[in-house]
Design a protein around this motif. Structure first.
Motif, mmCIF file in Angstrom:
data_model
loop_
_atom_site.group_PDB
_atom_site.id
_atom_site.type_symbol
_atom_site.label_atom_id
_atom_site.label_comp_id
_atom_site.label_asym_id
_atom_site.label_seq_id
_atom_site.Cartn_x
_atom_site.Cartn_y
_atom_site.Cartn_z
ATOM 1 N N UNK A 180 -43.697 0.622 53.487
ATOM 2 C CA UNK A 180 -42.852 -0.115 52.525
ATOM 3 C C UNK A 180 -43.313 -1.889 52.671
ATOM 4 N N UNK A 181 -43.867 -2.211 53.858
ATOM 5 C CA UNK A 181 -44.346 -3.475 53.931
ATOM 6 C C UNK A 181 -45.519 -4.002 53.156
ATOM 7 N N UNK A 182 -46.343 -2.820 53.064
ATOM 8 C CA UNK A 182 -47.339 -3.108 52.177
ATOM 9 C C UNK A 182 -47.235 -2.932 50.725
ATOM 10 N N UNK A 183 -46.055 -1.791 50.347
ATOM 11 C CA UNK A 183 -45.654 -2.087 48.873
ATOM 12 C C UNK A 183 -44.848 -3.468 48.535
ATOM 13 N N UNK A 184 -44.151 -3.653 49.304
ATOM 14 C CA UNK A 184 -43.201 -4.745 49.192
ATOM 15 C C UNK A 184 -44.162 -6.287 49.423
ATOM 16 N N UNK A 185 -45.433 -6.121 50.116
ATOM 17 C CA UNK A 185 -45.891 -7.497 50.293
ATOM 18 C C UNK A 185 -47.205 -7.520 49.450
ATOM 19 N N UNK A 186 -48.178 -6.862 49.949
ATOM 20 C CA UNK A 186 -49.469 -7.023 49.014
ATOM 21 C C UNK A 186 -49.525 -6.436 47.598
#
Length: 456
Positions: free
Chosen positions: A245-251
């Protein structure tokens, strides 16, 4: 009084007749039934013919064609090749004219082709508009000469090989190396007139590889010569990557906001699919367009040093990886990694190892700030995720010159260089171009051996 009445009637009748005549003339001149444009015949003034393939002729007319005839004259007698009459007018007629099988024009090298056409217009007293066109036919049944002078011994899947050949024909039309997967590699004139060199590439996703030099002249005569390569298979890595999720919601969210804000309403998985598939496809199309150009001027040689774009760079991702992405253990998307990822220090300087011309230096989606350099013979080096540029498009760069710094732009999670090599638009193994032994054995020795043969 009666005379005046008769005069008025006569004047009325004459006026009525005049109006009828004027109306009739106007009708004739403006009605499609009486259109005055002659048919159009699409026929070159001169045609080179191998006597095997049919000559294609197209005839068009707005009111429709009702008669078409094609004849061939050998200087002594004429023969009808085709005649067509139409009960209902045809607006377009295609003729495929074949040479008579026997009894005409024996050993003749020049003919005259005559095409006649009449349309269905009522003009010219209902006989229609007519036209004729002629073309000089020059017979050429000799195939181009093709001779392989030298080639690399082998080609690896994902890799590159060279071929040098001689090709001659006074009326050469097309010359290329044809592969089994539809890609055509175009040659560069080499060393002496009539000789050519090209590099060919075997994409990682194609299971097998064949290549043939194809030469076609203006008459349609074709010669195909197989290039004998030993095929070396290679298995490329496949990996399954779990999306967090941190990748999807970030980068991913940041890339969408910056480069495709109109997609902001998509779900996070839809955003990832758009970036990994649609955006990637557009970015790779940009690269293909830039890296497909091939030099057409004669060259006397070709030499490159091994590429070492990042000092003390460590490989953090290999070329040709087939990546499968999943979210919560459900398949989501897939892609191929078309370069070699190298990392050292943050914002490390990257250099070009060889002279070249900068043909691309701009933002390119998942590749971030992207530089592409042409090194000749259809060879290009690519540098992605740059944090800053030190060159611009059109710059001529020298070996050892710093061109940019590594960074996090595009679809990069850590500071690194995405280094790629391309041959006529095909992504190829960067490792080969970093290997001095491979360069010598597969490219430079082939060139030098071919020169010795050509100098005999």
């Amino acid at each position: 009084m009666k005379k005046q009445r008769k005069s008025s009637i006569a004047a009325f009748v004459l006026g009525f007749i005049f109006l009828l005549l004027v109306g009739g003339v106007a009708f004739v001149f403006n009605s499609n039934l009486f259109e005055r444009e002659a048919p159009q015949i699409v026929l070159p003034k001169e045609i080179e013919w191998n006597l095997k393939d049919p000559i294609k002729v197209q005839i068009v007319d707005a009111s429709g064609l009702r008669f078409v005839r094609a004849s061939l004259f050998d200087g002594e007698k004429s023969i009808i090749l085709d005649t067509k009459e139409f009960k209902s007018a045809e607006k377009m007629v295609d003729l495929n004219l074949s040479f008579p099988k026997m009894g005409f024009g024996a050993n003749k090298k020049v003919f005259e082709l005559n095409i006649e056409a009449v349309d269905g217009s009522k003009w010219n007293f209902f006989s229609g508009n007519s036209v004729s066109a002629k073309s000089v036919i020059k017979v050429d049944t000799k195939r181009p000469d093709v001779n392989i002078i030298g080639s690399s011994y082998k080609i690896m899947k994902g890799g590159v090989a060279a071929v040098i050949f001689k090709a001659q024909d006074e009326a050469m039309k097309s010359l290329y190396v044809e592969t089994n997967f539809g890609k055509k590699f175009y040659p560069t004139p080499f060393y002496k007139e009539g000789y050519y060199i090209t590099l060919v590439a075997w994409p990682t996703h194609i299971e097998s590889f064949t290549a043939s030099v194809v030469a076609i002249d203006r008459a349609g005569n074709l010669t195909k010569s197989h290039v004998p390569y030993f095929l070396q298979d290679k298995k490329y890595k496949t990996s399954t990557i779990a999306l967090e999720d941190r990748f999807l919601d970030g980068k991913i969210a940041d890339l969408i906001a910056e480069m495709a804000p109109e997609r902001s309403s998509l779900t996070k998985l839809e955003k990832f699919k758009f970036v990994n598939e649609d955006m990637r496809k557009g970015n790779e199309a940009n690269i293909l367009k830039v890296t497909s150009a091939v030099p057409i001027d004669l060259i006397s040689g070709f030499y490159l040093k091994p590429f070492y774009p990042l000092r003390n760079g460590k490989v953090v991702a290999s070329f040709g990886d087939h990546r499968y992405y999943e979210y919560e253990k459900q398949p989501t998307s897939e892609s191929y990694h078309l370069g070699l990822d190298l990392a050292s220090n943050a914002q490390a300087a990257m250099q070009t190892s060889n002279d070249g011309v900068v043909v691309f230096a701009r933002e390119n989606g998942i590749y971030g700030n992207n530089i592409i350099i042409s090194h000749g013979l259809g060879v290009y080096s690519l540098y992605g995720h740059c944090s800053s540029y030190m060159v611009k498009e059109g710059d001529v760069v020298k070996a050892g010159e710093s061109i940019a710094k590594t960074g996090l732009t595009g679809l990069a999670l850590g500071d690194h260089l995405h280094f790629g090599m391309y041959v006529q638009g095909v992504d190829v193994r960067p490792e080969e171009w970093m290997d001095e032994v491979w360069l010598k054995e597969s490219i430079f020795n082939v060139i030098e051996s071919a020169k010795k043969i050509m100098d005999r």
